[in-house]
Design a protein around this motif. Structure first.
Motif, mmCIF file in Angstrom:
data_model
loop_
_atom_site.group_PDB
_atom_site.id
_atom_site.type_symbol
_atom_site.label_atom_id
_atom_site.label_comp_id
_atom_site.label_asym_id
_atom_site.label_seq_id
_atom_site.Cartn_x
_atom_site.Cartn_y
_atom_site.Cartn_z
ATOM 1 N N VAL B 79 35.067 30.188 32.428
ATOM 2 C CA VAL B 79 35.272 29.371 33.631
ATOM 3 C C VAL B 79 36.518 28.486 33.463
ATOM 4 N N VAL B 90 36.371 30.391 41.221
ATOM 5 C CA VAL B 90 35.858 30.628 39.872
ATOM 6 C C VAL B 90 34.398 30.194 39.803
ATOM 7 N N ARG B 91 33.572 31.090 39.337
ATOM 8 C CA ARG B 91 32.153 30.741 39.219
ATOM 9 C C ARG B 91 31.489 31.606 38.149
ATOM 10 N N ALA B 92 30.344 31.124 37.674
ATOM 11 C CA ALA B 92 29.509 31.859 36.729
ATOM 12 C C ALA B 92 28.255 32.290 37.475
ATOM 13 N N VAL B 265 31.260 35.892 34.671
ATOM 14 C CA VAL B 265 32.244 34.886 35.054
ATOM 15 C C VAL B 265 33.275 35.555 35.959
#
Lengths: 475, 475
Positions: B79, B90-92, B265
């Motif tokens: 991340v 951007v993300r998980a 991710v």
């Protein structure tokens, strides 16, 4: 044996021994001798039993550090093998050896970025306390830099010696790097360090650390010492390069045990005319613990055993005795070499030449020596005889001959060195990777060819090599 | 997205979707697109930040098996890194993963000639009882031969599968050898074996065994399974060749733990015209435990992240979205890939192309694909664009694209494969030797150049690749 006589030469010799000045003719070796030596050479190159010898040692014995159960198995193997190869006077001459065991070896970076590390204890290291040691790491580029450090830079810390060994055909990078292994813990301990971590003295990038002997001094602090594999040293270096404090936890179960009995295993091809004069072919039978000791020094033992066997199988034995000595405990203090030199002190003046094969199985490419300067033309003749094997270089006359020959130096035993290609030797030296697959049987055959021819010349030739110059040789 | 339209072509398209027959002209890509792609390629070859990315991952995270503490660190790293590289969205995305720990792994030959063995547990293996398992060894050349064995040959014994992997630029030796790793323990367990020892699926001769996933079946016996390094397999083979009974003692502390949360991710370069259409660049963020996962698959993540970053840094973003996915748990069951395909099912028809970099850092030399046959000329154009990088070969249209892309196959997502030189990949794959020093930064740059150019073409081109043929691809 102090005389220096070349039968086929016009020599001007005063009556005092050892002062003969001789200038051998360009072809001073008798033709039959040269023919037989060349034939030994050429037949060996076509294929020998050397690989089978090192195979047997590594499969049936494996690791054999001084004093370990493997050491005792290796002695029995040596006696049995020498007899099977047809050597005479086979015996195991007792040698007392130190016994050290590596024990568990664990390490990890605990800050700033926790990661496991792959290590091996250095040979002879003390262990850590049961709970291990954890401390900040301080790095030095070499032991020479550490020697200049102030105690307050080092006190309570884990010292990381980060010297990288260079690859070279003649293995010359070793000498430049090995000092940190030998005396790093001593120097760091005097400065109050908690432990020593050493970048492996090796040229590979495998996760197989290189162990090897280190030493303490009585009355000085003894701190635990271990080698990091090169990739692990890179990792530690990279974390240190962040500028953040780096901590490592280290646990070693190493310890010294009571001394053990070991032995030099000795066998001979008795000389037909001068059995009391000896051409000694050496190797060492012990190995470090992590590998099976194929390269260091199973290969050397296979080479000299097979070379002797082939000389012994000739229709006529040479004039002098060929003696093969599988030395005990080369790795951890030359116990066998010292015991041999002591037990055979009276005989050493009758050792006309000694050589040791202890540099793996790479091909011979250079001939060096330490003989009476007047005898150098004989070494030249041996070198010329080996030229068809690809032995293209002629080294100097300052060779030490091999670690196990050092204790013979005061007796001025002449030495010959058949320099091997060591380009890859230090990828495997003292690691778990020292295994049989690293040996090319054809390379081994080339070594046998060179040693058989050289040893035969020395055992058969009318003259001899005089006595070596004083000193241990520096090359 | 089922249409197949090449704007610059004369195409004959019936009105039913997916059945368009187009024959692109020899230079169907617009010149500005080609110029920009070539410039991405040429600038990347001059040097990129990819090595710094994989360096950071391996130094600051290191081993990151699914469910381990390293896995969680890796997600945070992913991340953070995506944000630093300028990616958007951007993300998980959460993924449940299995958690297995290797534990201690010890083995030794106990007869006829006792020697230690270097092993690693296979991924997913059960442990042995605390005291370990000791039994006679029975050897089979391959799992296929084991499958033909009678139970009384195997019952109560330790099965040794001794299949040697062949080295090949395209890594094709892997498929021929890996079956024993996947199902050896299952087959041996059904026949009543006590344990499985596998010659490592790897091309090296280092004392660094290769782990990797294996599987059991419910209702069948679960026996412990470990890999021997190649030199250790040689040793066991040699002792067996003596004809004497060979016994081995094996102790594994491996165990399955409760499932853990992990994450895919994800970050993007949003498209300027068709942000809903996606060019997916994948790699996997997890690694096996013994190395730092530099080669498998830190290299791949560095390549696709840097390729995306460079496209994102262009003065004008491409028409479509570039999406980088660092998949969770590729190694131990494709958890992240399956979760992605499920969570993004509605989007998959709008995935215009997907590719994964998961074969180390060797140079790209071949372009393969799985696209609508009518779109192959576009793949040819990409291949031509990569030719100056040394990409000299054109593979077929049956590529699976990469393990993490398999779950997208039912949605017929078009795939591209940039085939890498895998000559040395299987020296390090799944071993402790998978470390940063195995990566040449220039090789990594060449990969970035190839991926940046190919992804840019796919994201910018007026047409698309249609839908892939049904099936998972076989190449």
């Amino acid at each position: 044996m102090r005389r220096f006589v070349v039968a086929t030469l016009v020599a001007v010799c005063p009556l005092t021994a050892g002062a003969c000045l001789a200038a051998p003719a360009s072809s001073s070796l008798p033709e039959p001798l040269r023919t037989t030596a060349a034939s030994l050479r050429d037949e060996a190159v076509r294929g020998t039993g050397a690989f089978e010898i090192v195979r047997s040692l590594t499969i049936e014995v494996g690791p054999r550090p001084a004093g370990s159960p493997g050491d005792k198995l290796a002695i029995a193997w040596g006696v049995r093998t020498m007899r099977e190869l047809g050597l005479s006077n086979v015996r195991a001459e007792p040698v007392t050896v130190p016994h050290w065991e590596p024990g568990v070896a664990e390490a990890a970076i605990t800050a700033p970025w926790p990661q496991p590390l792959v290590i091996l204890p250095l040979g002879g290291s003390v262990g850590t306390p049961e709970a291990g040691v954890e401390a900040d790491v301080v790095v030095f580029p070499s032991v020479q830099d550490l020697e200049k450090a102030a105690a307050d830079q080092v006190r309570g810390k884990i010292v990381f010696l980060n010297k990288r060994m260079e690859r070279a055909r003649d293995g010359s990078g070793y000498g430049a790097a090995v000092g940190g292994r030998g005396r790093g813990a001593l120097v760091a301990g005097k400065l109050g360090a908690a432990a020593l971590l050493l970048r492996s003295v090796g040229t590979d990038n495998n996760r197989t650390p290189h162990t090897g002997a280190m030493r303490y001094e009585e009355g000085q602090p003894k701190i635990p010492a271990a080698a990091l594999s090169n990739p692990d040293a890179d990792l530690l270096e990279a974390q240190l390069a962040s500028g953040k404090p780096v901590r490592v936890r280290l646990k070693l179960g190493s310890r010294r045990l009571p001394d053990e009995e070991s032995a030099n295993v000795i066998g001979e091809i008795p000389g037909r005319e001068k059995p009391e004069e000896i051409v000694l072919l050496g190797c060492h039978l012990d190995s470090w613990f992590p590998g099976t000791g194929a390269v260091d020094d199973g290969a050397g033992c296979a080479i000299v055993l097979e070379a002797a066997r082939r000389i012994g199988a000739l229709p006529q034995k040479p004039r002098r005795t060929i003696r093969v000595v599988l030395f005990a405990n080369e790795e951890f203090g030359l116990s066998g070499a010292r015991a041999y030199a002591e037990a055979h002190a009276a005989e050493l003046p009758r050792h006309v030449l000694a050589g040791e094969s202890d540099f793996g199985s790479g091909r011979v490419w250079r001939v060096s020596s330490r003989v009476a300067p007047e005898a150098l033309p004989f070494v030249d003749e041996i070198a010329a005889l080996l030229a068809p094997l690809g032995v293209t270089e002629r080294g100097g006359n300052d060779s030490g001959g091999g670690a196990d020959l050092i204790p013979m130096a005061p007796a001025r035993v002449p030495m010959i060195s058949l320099g091997q290609d060591g380009t890859y030797y230090f990828d495997w030296h003292h690691t778990a990777n020292d295994t049989l697959d690293k040996i090319d049987p054809k390379d081994l055959d080339q070594n046998v060819a060179a040693w058989a021819a050289a040893a035969y010349v020395a055992a058969e030739m009318p003259g001899d090599f005089g006595r070596a110059p004083e000193g241990e040789g520096g090359e």
